[in-house]
Scaffold this motif. Structure first.
Motif, PDB file in Angstrom:
ATOM      1  N   TYR A 360      46.609  35.662  36.908  1.00  0.00           N
ATOM      2  CA  TYR A 360      45.777  35.990  38.067  1.00  0.00           C
ATOM      3  C   TYR A 360      46.614  36.688  39.143  1.00  0.00           C
ATOM      4  N   ALA A 364      46.098  40.297  40.875  1.00  0.00           N
ATOM      5  CA  ALA A 364      45.995  40.456  42.326  1.00  0.00           C
ATOM      6  C   ALA A 364      46.939  41.554  42.823  1.00  0.00           C
ATOM      7  N   HIS A 367      45.637  44.915  42.060  1.00  0.00           N
ATOM      8  CA  HIS A 367      44.443  45.298  42.822  1.00  0.00           C
ATOM      9  C   HIS A 367      44.631  44.990  44.311  1.00  0.00           C
ATOM     10  N   HIS A 371      41.731  44.419  47.408  1.00  0.00           N
ATOM     11  CA  HIS A 371      41.447  43.132  48.061  1.00  0.00           C
ATOM     12  C   HIS A 371      42.084  43.014  49.444  1.00  0.00           C
ATOM     13  N   TRP A 469      41.914  30.955  45.773  1.00  0.00           N
ATOM     14  CA  TRP A 469      41.339  32.309  45.825  1.00  0.00           C
ATOM     15  C   TRP A 469      41.597  33.063  44.526  1.00  0.00           C
ATOM     16  N   LEU A 470      42.798  32.928  43.982  1.00  0.00           N
ATOM     17  CA  LEU A 470      43.153  33.612  42.737  1.00  0.00           C
ATOM     18  C   LEU A 470      42.262  33.151  41.589  1.00  0.00           C
ATOM     19  N   ASN A 472      39.281  31.675  41.788  1.00  0.00           N
ATOM     20  CA  ASN A 472      37.889  32.044  42.004  1.00  0.00           C
ATOM     21  C   ASN A 472      37.646  33.537  41.818  1.00  0.00           C
ATOM     22  N   THR A 473      38.640  34.340  42.182  1.00  0.00           N
ATOM     23  CA  THR A 473      38.473  35.795  42.149  1.00  0.00           C
ATOM     24  C   THR A 473      38.720  36.383  40.778  1.00  0.00           C
ATOM     25  N   PHE A 474      39.731  35.866  40.048  1.00  0.00           N
ATOM     26  CA  PHE A 474      40.170  36.547  38.832  1.00  0.00           C
ATOM     27  C   PHE A 474      39.883  35.788  37.537  1.00  0.00           C
ATOM     28  N   LYS A 476      37.081  34.786  36.117  1.00  0.00           N
ATOM     29  CA  LYS A 476      35.986  35.396  35.354  1.00  0.00           C
ATOM     30  C   LYS A 476      36.426  36.741  34.782  1.00  0.00           C
ATOM     31  N   ASN A 477      37.111  37.537  35.616  1.00  0.00           N
ATOM     32  CA  ASN A 477      37.581  38.844  35.143  1.00  0.00           C
ATOM     33  C   ASN A 477      38.555  38.694  33.980  1.00  0.00           C
TER      34      ASN A 477
END
Length: 484
Positions: A360, A364, A367, A371, A469-470, A472-474, A476-477
């Motif tokens: 993750y 981050a 990207h 973000h 945050w990592l 939750n954000t990544f 699924k991706n």
């Protein structure tokens, strides 16, 4: 003990500062800041500086010819012959030829021509030249000039002889040395070659003695080893024979022969030798290790490891592990087992507890522009990636001095500045991914403010927020990417 100025330069060099890397190399060449003169280490740092400049040029599209020229000019001051069999020799070898074929700086070009001629055709390097020939045959050499790449050892010697004649005919600081070498290469050298060949083909001991007396290093070494019978039952040798052996080996050692230094170390340890001296024996072994003798490097490292409790080094075992690692790099099988007792090994990041979070963190970083998170979060992402590569604990992840982690062969994790009871750890650098993670993180931390990350409480708070945050954000991706 290293000076504060040297430690400051070393710290900056490890963080990727090109100027500091060059200053560090110069210190290893000249002995500035009370630094031991170590040409091999100088080449390593010059190579790092050279590659950094090349990488920057590739990224920006603007090649800095001045900076490259400065590095090559500095390389010309490195005694090339003393670095043979060292990790940086391949880079030095190619750079010297590049200098000799160029007109970057007349002084540096002349110095490169002299050193190449000295290494390739000087009789005092006759023990190194066969090894160099074998090294070339294995395809280790790389040349920018295609004509040089197609030449064998004899062809390179021919060019070196042309360089030597140019220097002798010129009016430079190398002219007298070149003239003296040309004299050595005249009939006397032919006589030495004849005597040595007589020994090799017919085992004519009289020819061996004459060659040794005329100054042939390999003959002195061979005669000394025969007198000592180090390959046989040396316990039965008389003191007189060992004294004669030591005499010839000392002469070969003065010529810089590492095998002679190692043999002297063994002789000084023999109880039947009247000159028995354990301290002198260790000095000889250490000298052989400094010249790249693999068994001596293992012995030196093992000795440092046994005496680690009495050592005053900041992190116990670091010096020992470096010497043993050098022996392991040269194929000494016994070194691997001893190295495993000193250095931890974690070459597979998938087995470490931070693996998922590190994926993750990499996403981050890739990207970041999208973000737009703060720099302190970016640094934390780099910490997570390094922690995964080297299996850090959470405390080590949060507190390690990223710029101080990397050494030549391992990382040193020391967080005693905040948690005094946690002992330092030495972890071997084994993969390209590990080195790449350290290099990338080092660049990120080098440009940040010292107090940006705050104290331990602040780092823990930021870690909890960032990791949530990592995930939750990544997460699924990441799952979608793996499915694809």
């Amino acid at each position: 003990m290293a000076s504060r100025e040297f430690l400051k330069i070393l710290s900056s060099a490890r963080m990727g500062d090109v100027s500091a890397q060059q200053k560090l190399a110069q210190a290893y060449i000249t002995g500035a800041f009370k630094t031991p003169i170590q040409p091999a280490n100088a080449l390593i740092w010059l190579e790092k500086s050279y590659l950094s400049i090349q990488n920057q040029a590739a990224e920006t599209g603007n090649a800095s010819h001045v900076e490259i020229s400065n590095i090559l000019n500095q390389i010309a001051n490195v005694p090339l012959a003393q670095t043979f069999n060292s990790p940086g020799f391949q880079f030095g070898w190619g750079s010297f030829w590049q200098l000799a074929q160029s007109n970057l700086d007349s002084g540096a070009t002349l110095a490169a021509k002299w050193q190449l001629a000295d290494l390739l055709i000087n009789p005092r390097h006759q023990d190194t030249q066969p090894q160099l020939m074998a090294w070339l045959k294995r395809g280790n050499s790389t040349f920018a000039d295609e004509k040089l790449a197609n030449l064998d050892f004899g062809g390179l010697q021919k060019i070196a002889r042309q360089y030597l004649q140019e220097l002798a005919d010129g009016n430079s600081m190398f002219s007298n040395k070149a003239k003296e070498l040309l004299i050595k290469l005249q009939p006397k050298n032919e006589a030495l070659s004849s005597l040595w060949n007589a020994w090799l083909t017919t085992q004519n001991e009289e020819a061996l003695i004459q060659a040794a007396e005329l100054g042939l290093t390999v003959a002195k070494l061979t005669l000394g080893l025969r007198l000592a019978q180090l390959s046989g039952n040396v316990e039965n040798k008389s003191n007189a024979s060992l004294k004669k052996a030591a005499h010839w080996l000392e002469l070969a050692a003065k010529d810089g022969d590492r095998d002679a230094w190692y043999a002297l170390g063994e002789i000084y340890r023999r109880p039947q030798f009247s000159g028995y001296n354990a301290t002198e024996s260790d000095r000889c072994f250490d000298r052989a290790a400094d010249l790249g003798h693999p068994q001596a490097q293992l012995r030196k490292g093992a000795n440092l490891w046994r005496k680690r409790e009495k050592s005053e080094e900041k992190v116990r075992g670091l010096q020992a592990s470096y010497s043993i690692w050098q022996a392991h790099q040269q194929g000494i099988v016994e070194a691997k087992e001893l190295l495993s007792k000193i250095l931890e090994s974690c070459p597979d990041p998938k087995r470490n507890e931070w693996h998922e979070l590190a994926l993750y963190a990499e996403s981050a970083i890739n990207h970041q522009a999208e973000h737009k998170f703060d720099e302190d979060w970016l640094l934390l992402c780099h910490r997570i990636i390094i922690a995964n590569q080297f299996n850090f604990s959470k405390a080590e992840l949060l507190l390690c001095e990223v710029g101080q982690l990397q050494h030549e062969h391992c990382v040193v994790v020391d967080i005693r500045w905040e948690l005094p009871k946690i002992l330092p750890r030495l972890i071997q650098i084994e993969t390209i991914q590990q080195r790449r993670a350290l290099l990338t993180a080092g660049k990120a931390f080098a440009g940040s403010e010292i107090d940006l990350e705050g104290n331990l409480r602040q780092r823990r708070y930021r870690f909890d927020r960032a990791t949530n945050w990592l995930k939750n954000t990544f997460s699924k991706n990441q799952v979608d990417a793996e499915v694809e």
